[in-house]
Write a protein that holds these residues in place. Structure first.
Motif, short mmCIF file in Angstrom:
data_model
loop_
_atom_site.label_atom_id
_atom_site.label_comp_id
_atom_site.label_asym_id
_atom_site.label_seq_id
_atom_site.Cartn_x
_atom_site.Cartn_y
_atom_site.Cartn_z
N VAL A 281 0.84 -1.20 0.00
CA VAL A 281 0.00 0.00 0.00
C VAL A 281 0.87 1.25 0.00
CG1 VAL A 281 -1.65 1.35 1.35
CG2 VAL A 281 -1.98 -1.11 1.10
N GLU A 282 1.92 1.27 0.82
CA GLU A 282 2.81 2.44 0.88
C GLU A 282 3.47 2.69 -0.46
OE1 GLU A 282 5.46 1.46 4.02
OE2 GLU A 282 4.09 2.08 5.63
N LEU A 283 3.89 1.62 -1.14
CA LEU A 283 4.51 1.77 -2.45
C LEU A 283 3.51 2.29 -3.46
CD1 LEU A 283 6.94 1.36 -4.32
CD2 LEU A 283 6.16 -1.01 -4.66
N SER A 284 2.29 1.79 -3.41
CA SER A 284 1.24 2.24 -4.34
C SER A 284 0.91 3.71 -4.13
CB SER A 284 -0.01 1.38 -4.16
OG SER A 284 -1.02 1.78 -5.07
N ILE A 285 0.86 4.15 -2.87
CA ILE A 285 0.57 5.55 -2.59
C ILE A 285 1.68 6.46 -3.13
CG2 ILE A 285 0.36 7.24 -0.71
CD1 ILE A 285 -1.07 5.08 0.91
N LYS A 286 2.92 6.00 -2.99
CA LYS A 286 4.05 6.81 -3.48
C LYS A 286 4.05 6.93 -4.99
CE LYS A 286 7.26 5.86 0.33
NZ LYS A 286 8.54 5.21 0.72
N THR A 287 3.62 5.86 -5.67
CA THR A 287 3.73 5.84 -7.14
C THR A 287 2.48 6.35 -7.84
OG1 THR A 287 3.04 3.51 -7.10
CG2 THR A 287 5.41 3.97 -7.16
N THR A 288 1.28 6.02 -7.29
CA THR A 288 0.04 6.38 -8.00
C THR A 288 -0.92 7.23 -7.19
OG1 THR A 288 -1.05 4.32 -7.31
CG2 THR A 288 0.18 4.27 -9.38
N GLY A 289 -0.63 7.46 -5.90
CA GLY A 289 -1.51 8.29 -5.09
C GLY A 289 -2.40 7.48 -4.18
N PRO A 290 -3.49 8.09 -3.65
CA PRO A 290 -4.38 7.44 -2.68
C PRO A 290 -4.92 6.10 -3.17
CG PRO A 290 -4.88 9.77 -2.86
CD PRO A 290 -3.91 9.47 -3.95
N VAL A 291 -5.14 5.18 -2.22
CA VAL A 291 -5.62 3.84 -2.53
C VAL A 291 -6.96 3.62 -1.85
CG1 VAL A 291 -5.13 1.38 -2.35
CG2 VAL A 291 -3.26 2.98 -2.70
N SER A 292 -7.93 3.12 -2.59
CA SER A 292 -9.26 2.88 -2.03
C SER A 292 -9.28 1.62 -1.18
CB SER A 292 -10.29 2.74 -3.15
OG SER A 292 -10.05 1.56 -3.90
N GLU A 293 -10.28 1.51 -0.31
CA GLU A 293 -10.42 0.33 0.53
C GLU A 293 -10.60 -0.92 -0.31
OE1 GLU A 293 -13.41 -1.55 3.94
OE2 GLU A 293 -13.52 0.59 3.44
N GLN A 294 -11.34 -0.80 -1.41
CA GLN A 294 -11.55 -1.95 -2.29
C GLN A 294 -10.23 -2.43 -2.89
OE1 GLN A 294 -14.35 -1.18 -5.45
NE2 GLN A 294 -14.18 -3.23 -6.32
N THR A 295 -9.38 -1.47 -3.25
CA THR A 295 -8.08 -1.82 -3.82
C THR A 295 -7.20 -2.51 -2.77
OG1 THR A 295 -8.19 0.05 -5.34
CG2 THR A 295 -6.02 -0.93 -4.96
N VAL A 296 -7.25 -2.00 -1.53
CA VAL A 296 -6.47 -2.61 -0.45
C VAL A 296 -6.91 -4.05 -0.23
CG1 VAL A 296 -5.99 -2.53 2.01
CG2 VAL A 296 -5.99 -0.41 0.70
N ARG A 297 -8.20 -4.29 -0.24
CA ARG A 297 -8.69 -5.65 -0.03
C ARG A 297 -8.27 -6.57 -1.17
NH1 ARG A 297 -12.59 -5.50 4.11
NH2 ARG A 297 -13.80 -7.27 3.37
N GLN A 298 -8.23 -6.03 -2.40
CA GLN A 298 -7.78 -6.83 -3.53
C GLN A 298 -6.29 -7.13 -3.41
OE1 GLN A 298 -9.56 -8.31 -6.07
NE2 GLN A 298 -7.57 -9.28 -6.40
N MET A 299 -5.53 -6.14 -2.95
CA MET A 299 -4.10 -6.38 -2.70
C MET A 299 -3.90 -7.50 -1.70
SD MET A 299 -2.58 -2.51 -2.38
CE MET A 299 -2.39 -1.41 -3.79
N PHE A 300 -4.72 -7.48 -0.66
CA PHE A 300 -4.59 -8.51 0.38
C PHE A 300 -4.93 -9.89 -0.18
CE2 PHE A 300 -6.19 -10.81 4.20
CZ PHE A 300 -4.99 -10.85 4.89
N ARG A 301 -5.94 -9.96 -1.03
CA ARG A 301 -6.29 -11.24 -1.66
C ARG A 301 -5.13 -11.75 -2.50
NH1 ARG A 301 -11.61 -8.99 -1.74
NH2 ARG A 301 -11.22 -7.87 -3.71
N ASP A 302 -4.49 -10.86 -3.23
CA ASP A 302 -3.36 -11.26 -4.07
C ASP A 302 -2.20 -11.76 -3.21
OD1 ASP A 302 -4.79 -10.49 -6.28
OD2 ASP A 302 -3.85 -8.51 -6.44
N ILE A 303 -1.94 -11.07 -2.09
CA ILE A 303 -0.85 -11.47 -1.20
C ILE A 303 -1.11 -12.84 -0.59
CG2 ILE A 303 0.24 -10.94 1.03
CD1 ILE A 303 -0.05 -7.95 0.27
N VAL A 304 -2.35 -13.07 -0.15
CA VAL A 304 -2.70 -14.38 0.42
C VAL A 304 -2.53 -15.47 -0.63
CG1 VAL A 304 -4.59 -15.77 1.34
CG2 VAL A 304 -4.27 -13.42 2.14
#
Length: 364
Positions: free
Chosen positions: A126-149
């Motif tokens: 999430v921190e890397l995404s914020i630095k590169t593309t800006g704010p991250v939505s909750e839906q995007t965070v949850r998708q990131m977590f699914r990918d990590i799992v």
């Protein structure tokens, strides 16, 4: 910081350790002074050395070793490996020390370890995404977590199961510890619960427990000396952290195994836990510094030099010719980098570690 060492030759084995130990307490790890060296038998030349956590599932190692020593009595075994097997079996079957309730707690703690690692990865993503593309939505965070799992479960599947759990399936483990695992998931993920199905998370938790990748509050045990059938000393080392379902989570560090003989290995110096100082003494160079030098040289040979001459070649070659030359230069750079690394290791061995081992070989 824990520093321990074993020195073996055909006559004897010497174990040495500092006195700093770590206890895993509810409020966090605590460091204090304690003994790490013990005799495993009162009647045989066999010793044991502990590093990492000073207790196993809440029981001090000193207590466990003393109980085993009393049980062992005058009995002996043919090899040090046999002593290790018997000692580990004693731990695994001691229901008074490690009742079912304590095993449930260990399952909860191991589950939390895996979930914590997932959350750390998520935070960094999430921190890397914020630095590169800006704010991250909750839906995007949850998708990131699914990918990590998903990625971590795939990674866990590639690892071997721990030896004593080779025939235990995730389903078998979940039938026994589903309640503890679900509670750990709820406590550990909180707002992320629901981003991934509970069945998927339970599967990942079970794999993390069964595989040899993640540990919690682990201890290392080094057993060394002479078995009744051994004329020269030998040594073995294991990592262990808990008992689940009556099975010990333990793995032998085969790289540390040493067996001195009259026709093979005549001496050995082995470091455990924090091995930087021993490595510096044995190799004549700090490991981190050596890694930095070889990595820098590799980048210079494979990337730096080709990039530097690329603009010069533009004046004399067309693109196809230049790409062919650069590819050849990079290949030569890889070979030079590999040769440099080999030469550094050979120099350290011939000029430092081999002479030290030779001296150890002739010690009385």
């Amino acid at each position: 910081m824990t520093a321990e060492i074993a020195v073996l030759n055909r006559n004897a084995v010497a174990l040495a350790a500092d006195s700093a130990v770590t206890l895993q307490l509810p409020e966090g790890p605590k460091i204090y002074q304690a003994n790490k060296l013990f005799t495993l038998s009162k009647f045989r030349p066999v010793g044991i050395m502990i590093y990492g956590s000073a207790d196993f599932m809440g029981i001090p190692w000193e207590t466990i070793i003393k109980r085993y020593r009393a049980k062992l009595g005058i009995r002996g075994f043919q090899t040090i490996q046999d002593y290790a097997k018997d000692f580990l079996a004693f731990i695994e079957t001691h229901k008074t020390f490690f009742p079912k309730e304590r095993q449930n707690s260990s399952c909860y703690e191991l589950t939390q370890v895996w979930l914590h690692r997932l959350k750390v990865r998520l935070r960094k993503t999430v921190e890397l995404s914020i630095k590169t593309t800006g704010p991250v939505s909750e839906q995007t965070v949850r998708q990131m977590f699914r990918d990590i799992v998903r990625e971590d479960i795939a990674h866990l599947r590639k690892h071997k199961p721990l030896p004593r759990f080779s025939k235990v399936s995730t389903g078998t483990l979940l039938r026994k510890y589903r309640k503890a695992i679900r509670q750990a998931i709820k406590d550990g993920l909180q707002n992320l619960v629901g981003a991934v199905s509970m069945n998927r998370l339970e599967e990942g938790c079970a794999l993390a427990i069964l595989r040899d990748l993640y540990w919690y509050g682990e201890s290392g045990i080094v057993i060394a000396g002479f078995g009744d059938g051994e004329f020269c000393p030998s040594l073995c080392c294991h990592t262990l952290d808990s008992i689940l379902g009556g099975r010990l989570r333990v793995l032998e560090n085969r790289e540390k195994r040493s067996r001195i003989s009259s026709i093979g290995t005549s001496a050995s110096v082995i470091a455990f836990a924090q091995s930087e100082m021993v490595s510096l003494f044995m190799n004549g160079i700090d490991d981190d510094y050596a890694d930095y030098v070889t990595a820098f040289a590799a980048r210079s040979f494979v990337e730096g030099y080709p990039d530097t001459i690329s603009s010069i070649l533009d004046k004399y070659l067309n693109k196809t010719q230049k790409d062919a030359v650069l590819e050849k230069v990079r290949e030569i750079g890889k070979q030079l980098s590999s040769k440099l690394n080999q030469n550094v290791q050979q120099y350290a061995r011939f000029m430092h570690s081999d002479p030290i081992v030779e001296i150890v070989n002739h010690l009385p």
